[in-house]
Design a protein around this motif. Structure first.
Motif, short mmCIF file in Angstrom:
data_model
loop_
_atom_site.label_atom_id
_atom_site.label_comp_id
_atom_site.label_asym_id
_atom_site.label_seq_id
_atom_site.Cartn_x
_atom_site.Cartn_y
_atom_site.Cartn_z
N THR A 182 1.28 -1.47 0.56
CA THR A 182 0.44 0.04 0.06
C THR A 182 0.91 1.25 0.53
O THR A 182 1.54 1.27 0.78
CB THR A 182 -0.62 -0.11 1.55
OG1 THR A 182 -1.97 -1.06 1.47
CG2 THR A 182 -1.71 1.04 1.37
N ILE A 185 -1.95 7.57 -2.44
CA ILE A 185 -3.26 7.04 -1.14
C ILE A 185 -3.70 8.47 -1.58
O ILE A 185 -4.65 9.19 -1.75
CB ILE A 185 -4.02 6.38 -0.84
CG1 ILE A 185 -3.16 4.80 -1.92
CG2 ILE A 185 -4.64 5.96 -0.18
CD1 ILE A 185 -3.27 3.71 -0.54
N SER A 186 -2.77 9.53 -0.38
CA SER A 186 -3.18 10.30 0.38
C SER A 186 -3.20 11.48 -0.59
O SER A 186 -4.21 12.37 -0.70
CB SER A 186 -2.02 10.76 1.13
OG SER A 186 -2.23 9.95 2.11
N ARG A 187 -2.63 11.19 -1.41
CA ARG A 187 -2.07 12.71 -3.22
C ARG A 187 -3.30 12.92 -3.54
O ARG A 187 -3.78 13.63 -3.97
CB ARG A 187 -0.79 12.68 -3.69
CG ARG A 187 -0.83 13.27 -4.08
CD ARG A 187 0.67 13.43 -5.14
NE ARG A 187 1.84 13.17 -4.29
CZ ARG A 187 2.49 12.21 -4.14
NH1 ARG A 187 2.31 11.73 -5.36
NH2 ARG A 187 3.86 12.46 -3.55
N ALA A 188 -4.10 11.32 -4.21
CA ALA A 188 -4.82 10.90 -5.02
C ALA A 188 -6.25 11.40 -4.64
O ALA A 188 -7.40 12.08 -5.00
CB ALA A 188 -4.71 9.42 -5.91
N GLN A 189 -6.21 10.66 -3.17
CA GLN A 189 -7.98 10.31 -2.66
C GLN A 189 -8.16 11.50 -1.83
O GLN A 189 -9.13 12.81 -2.10
CB GLN A 189 -7.57 9.21 -1.37
CG GLN A 189 -8.34 7.93 -2.41
CD GLN A 189 -8.66 8.06 -3.27
OE1 GLN A 189 -9.82 8.21 -3.41
NE2 GLN A 189 -8.20 7.60 -4.84
N ILE A 190 -7.09 12.69 -1.07
CA ILE A 190 -7.73 13.87 -0.48
C ILE A 190 -6.44 14.47 -0.73
O ILE A 190 -6.73 16.04 -0.01
CB ILE A 190 -7.73 13.49 0.95
CG1 ILE A 190 -6.72 13.10 1.56
CG2 ILE A 190 -8.87 12.17 1.11
CD1 ILE A 190 -6.29 12.72 3.21
#
Length: 150
Positions: A34, A39-44
């Motif tokens: 993971t 993920i942090s950049r893309a999602q929020i």
């Protein structure tokens, strides 16, 4: 929460590659990766340091525990966090022997204790300097006493 850890004076990418290689040498199978930063950049839209989580297990210990009680699978993958920390990289894992206290399953304590021992040895290996290693990655001995899955 008690953790096992190793600080590496290495770039993030080098630390991730080295951690994966050493975990494999010690018989761990990587189940998933993971990329928390991505993920942090893309999602929020959050920007955090390099940060990945490797989900790992020791296949023979997992199989033994699950054959005793099918619920053992709830606790038999372990997370290893690799993240940038200052000029180097920190590798951390929660102590598997402590995590199994959440549920009582026969043979799980034994599997977790054995996993803890192997994981601690692997993190000890990570702490060793890499400069001047004379043996190639594939020439290293199998330190856990059995062959990992390819």
């Amino acid at each position: 929460m008690p953790v096992l850890n190793a600080y590496l004076d290495a770039t993030f990418d080098d630390a991730v590659a080295r951690t994966r290689n050493i975990l494999r040498e010690y018989g761990f199978l990587e189940l998933a990766t993971t990329d928390v930063q991505a993920i942090s950049r893309a999602q929020i839209g959050a920007h955090i340091e390099d940060y990945v989580i490797l989900s790992i297990c020791v296949p023979r210990l997992t199989a033994r525990a699950v054959s005793t009680d099918r619920r053992a699978g709830l606790l038999l993958s372990w997370s290893v966090v690799i993240r940038s920390e200052g000029p180097g990289t920190l590798v951390e894992a929660a102590d598997p022997a402590l995590l199994v206290g959440a549920i009582t399953i026969p043979d799980l304590e034994s599997a977790a204790a054995q996993t803890r021992t192997i994981l601690a040895r692997a993190l000890d290996e990570l702490r060793k300097p890499t400069a001047g290693e004379a043996v190639s990655e594939h020439g290293r001995p199998n330190r856990c006493g059995y062959e990992p899955s390819p």
